[in-house]
Structures are given as structure tokens and as C-alpha cells.
Design an enzyme around this catalytic site. Sequence first.
Site, short mmCIF file in Angstrom:
data_model
loop_
_atom_site.label_atom_id
_atom_site.label_comp_id
_atom_site.label_asym_id
_atom_site.label_seq_id
_atom_site.Cartn_x
_atom_site.Cartn_y
_atom_site.Cartn_z
N HIS A 1 0.84 -1.20 0.00
CA HIS A 1 0.00 0.00 0.00
C HIS A 1 0.88 1.25 0.00
O HIS A 1 2.06 1.18 0.30
CB HIS A 1 -0.91 0.03 1.24
CG HIS A 1 -2.09 -0.89 1.13
ND1 HIS A 1 -2.01 -2.24 1.42
CD2 HIS A 1 -3.37 -0.67 0.74
CE1 HIS A 1 -3.19 -2.80 1.23
NE2 HIS A 1 -4.05 -1.88 0.82
N LYS B 1 -0.28 4.53 4.68
CA LYS B 1 -1.13 3.54 5.37
C LYS B 1 -0.47 3.10 6.67
O LYS B 1 0.71 2.75 6.69
CB LYS B 1 -1.39 2.34 4.48
CG LYS B 1 -2.35 1.34 5.13
CD LYS B 1 -2.85 0.30 4.16
CE LYS B 1 -3.74 -0.73 4.84
NZ LYS B 1 -5.00 -0.14 5.35
P1 NAD Z 1 -7.09 9.17 5.51
O1 NAD Z 1 -6.14 9.32 6.65
O2 NAD Z 1 -6.77 9.83 4.21
O3 NAD Z 1 -8.55 9.65 5.94
C1 NAD Z 1 -9.12 9.39 7.18
C2 NAD Z 1 -9.90 10.64 7.54
O4 NAD Z 1 -10.64 10.35 8.73
C3 NAD Z 1 -8.95 11.84 7.85
O5 NAD Z 1 -9.39 12.98 7.12
C4 NAD Z 1 -9.10 12.02 9.35
O6 NAD Z 1 -8.96 13.38 9.76
C5 NAD Z 1 -10.52 11.48 9.56
N1 NAD Z 1 -10.78 11.10 10.95
C6 NAD Z 1 -9.98 10.40 11.78
N2 NAD Z 1 -10.56 10.29 12.97
C7 NAD Z 1 -11.75 10.95 12.90
C8 NAD Z 1 -12.79 11.20 13.80
N3 NAD Z 1 -12.68 10.82 15.09
N4 NAD Z 1 -13.89 11.88 13.38
C9 NAD Z 1 -13.96 12.31 12.09
N5 NAD Z 1 -12.99 12.12 11.18
C10 NAD Z 1 -11.90 11.44 11.59
O7 NAD Z 1 -7.24 7.60 5.31
P2 NAD Z 1 -7.94 6.83 4.08
O8 NAD Z 1 -6.88 6.37 3.14
O9 NAD Z 1 -9.09 7.62 3.57
O10 NAD Z 1 -8.45 5.51 4.84
C11 NAD Z 1 -9.36 5.61 5.93
C12 NAD Z 1 -9.62 4.21 6.48
O11 NAD Z 1 -10.27 3.42 5.48
C13 NAD Z 1 -8.35 3.44 6.84
O12 NAD Z 1 -8.62 2.64 7.97
C14 NAD Z 1 -8.10 2.58 5.61
O13 NAD Z 1 -7.33 1.45 5.89
C15 NAD Z 1 -9.53 2.23 5.27
N6 NAD Z 1 -9.76 1.78 3.88
C16 NAD Z 1 -10.69 0.81 3.72
C17 NAD Z 1 -11.02 0.39 2.45
C18 NAD Z 1 -12.11 -0.62 2.27
O14 NAD Z 1 -12.42 -1.00 1.12
N7 NAD Z 1 -12.75 -1.07 3.35
C19 NAD Z 1 -10.39 0.95 1.33
C20 NAD Z 1 -9.45 1.96 1.54
C21 NAD Z 1 -9.14 2.38 2.82
#
Ligand code: NAD
Length: 252
Positions: A138, A142
Site C-alpha cells: 500500500h 497507510k
Molecule cells: P485518511 O487518513 O486519508 O482519511 C481518514 C480521515 O478520517 C482523515 O481525514 C481524518 O482526519 C478522519 N478522521 C480520523 N478520525 C476521525 C474522527 N474521530 N472523526 C472524524 N474524522 C476522523 O485515510 P484513508 O486512506 O481515507 O483511509 C481511511 C480508512 O479506510 C483506513 O482505515 C483505511 O485502511 C480504510 N480503507 C478501507 C477500504 C475498504 O475498502 N474497506 C479501502 C481503503 C481504505
Amino acid sequence: MSGIGILGVSGRMGRAIANIAAAQDVAIAGGIDRNGEVHGDHTTAAGLADAADVLIDFTSPEALAGHLDAAVAAGTPIVIGTTGLSPEHHALIDAAAQKIALVQTYNTSLGVNMLRGLVEEAARRLGPDWDIDIVEMHHRHKLDTPSGTALLLGASANIGRGAADGRALNRFDRMQEGPHEREEGGIYYASLRGGSVAGDHQVIFATDGERIELGHRAESRAIFAKGAVKAALWLTQGRAPGRYTMADVLGL
Ligand code: NAD
């Protein structure tokens, strides 16, 4: 329909979901993020849950409990895409699923959910003489290792090998545990982090003299965002309270 409420709206996935929803003419009720960044009128998870038909959460494990409380209090279904969840987080999700319909998934893409079935079937047919290793790569930002998708694929292999509980992981990581003989029945994980890779996964079945490699490459986050929006719309179609998976959403 008032639309989807996006938790983590400023993140990589939050932005991708907003883009896909706009492209598909799916209404957005609003979005919130950790640092008070808000899209729309609602400034708290509780306010957004009240206003939205369904929530989508791609944030961080620490945020999950509050988001589930808001969803349950409002009776609003929720898609949980956040990874890095602990057994305690899964217990919270099970409890919330008594009251609301929710989808929890470590990967929303059609391709990975197809791969999940292929891995389960391969593990079932190949039997214990075939070692299983999962390699994932990734982007450099990540945090959790192994990826949720790697764990999803490992759980599928365990089910194929006869585990009753999909959460039994038989998980090993040579980087963390140091040199040792391969544990019988163990599934070994290796995680690479760098660049802008949206998500590559390879499941390797190896026995004496031959190997099978099953894999998936995500070329962009749009596939996860499309799956998340699909799951959200599926939840709005009058689902009974319960914990659903992408297999339910995709009819696999
Ligand atoms: P990222 O860090 O770009 O975005 C996460 C966002 O959540 C940030 O803007 C952060 O400020 C916000 N956040 C964190 N805590 C918060 C809270 N308490 N209240 C409100 N907002 C909050 O990360 P990303 O790449 O967008 O990934 C987010 C999550 O999704 C990770 O856990 C990643 O592994 C997961 N993910 C899952 C899939 C899937 O298909 N299930 C795919 C991609 C990413």
C-alpha cells in the site's frame, strides 16, 4: 432521500466517496472530519446521523465507538470501511448490529470480494500440504499492517481449511516474530509500504515443487468508493438490523 453522511469526509477515501456519489447523482447529506472540517450543515456525528439516510465511515479505529453510538441513537444504518479494528471494536459492531443494519468490510471492491471466494475454495481443495503466504503493498501513508484486506483473505483461507470462526487468523509475521520454523497451519503475512499504491494483494499457495498465486491490484480508490456507495444504497433498501458483508451487498 436526504442522502449519505460521510464520516472522514476530508480523507483520501472520504473525498473519493464524495466524488463517486456526485458522479452517480447520489445525494450527500453532509460530511464531517476530525479537525472540525465540515461539508454541509451538520457539525457532529450525531447531527449528521440524524440528517442522513445512511452513514459511511472511513476514518480511524479510535473514531468507531462514537460513530456507532451516533448511528444507533439515530437509527441510521452505517457502512464501516475503517481497518485496523481490534476484537473489542468487532464486539462494538456486533452490539450495534442488534439495533441497526450495518455493513462492515475491510474491502468494498468487487474484485477483492471475488478473490476472497477463490482463496477460500483453493484452500479447501489444496489441503494442508500447501503453505499460505499473503503479501500486500500500500501507499506510504497507510498505518495498519497487515492490511484489513490481507486479514480478510487470510480469514477466508482459514475458513477454506475448515475453521468454524472466520475471525481465527492463525497469523504470523516474520518481521515481527523473527526467524523461526514455519508454524503448521500458520498463515504468514508480509506488508510493504511506499509510493501511492492503492492496494495490491497476493495470496501464495506453495507446496513441494509448485506454487499458485492469486492476486488483486487496485488501480485507484474509485473502486473502493463505488463499493462503499453501493453498500450504502443497499442498506437504505429497508434492511433489518444485522451485520452484513460485501458478499450480501454484491450477491456473491
Ligand atoms: P485518511 O487518513 O486519508 O482519511 C481518514 C480521515 O478520517 C482523515 O481525514 C481524518 O482526519 C478522519 N478522521 C480520523 N478520525 C476521525 C474522527 N474521530 N472523526 C472524524 N474524522 C476522523 O485515510 P484513508 O486512506 O481515507 O483511509 C481511511 C480508512 O479506510 C483506513 O482505515 C483505511 O485502511 C480504510 N480503507 C478501507 C477500504 C475498504 O475498502 N474497506 C479501502 C481503503 C481504505
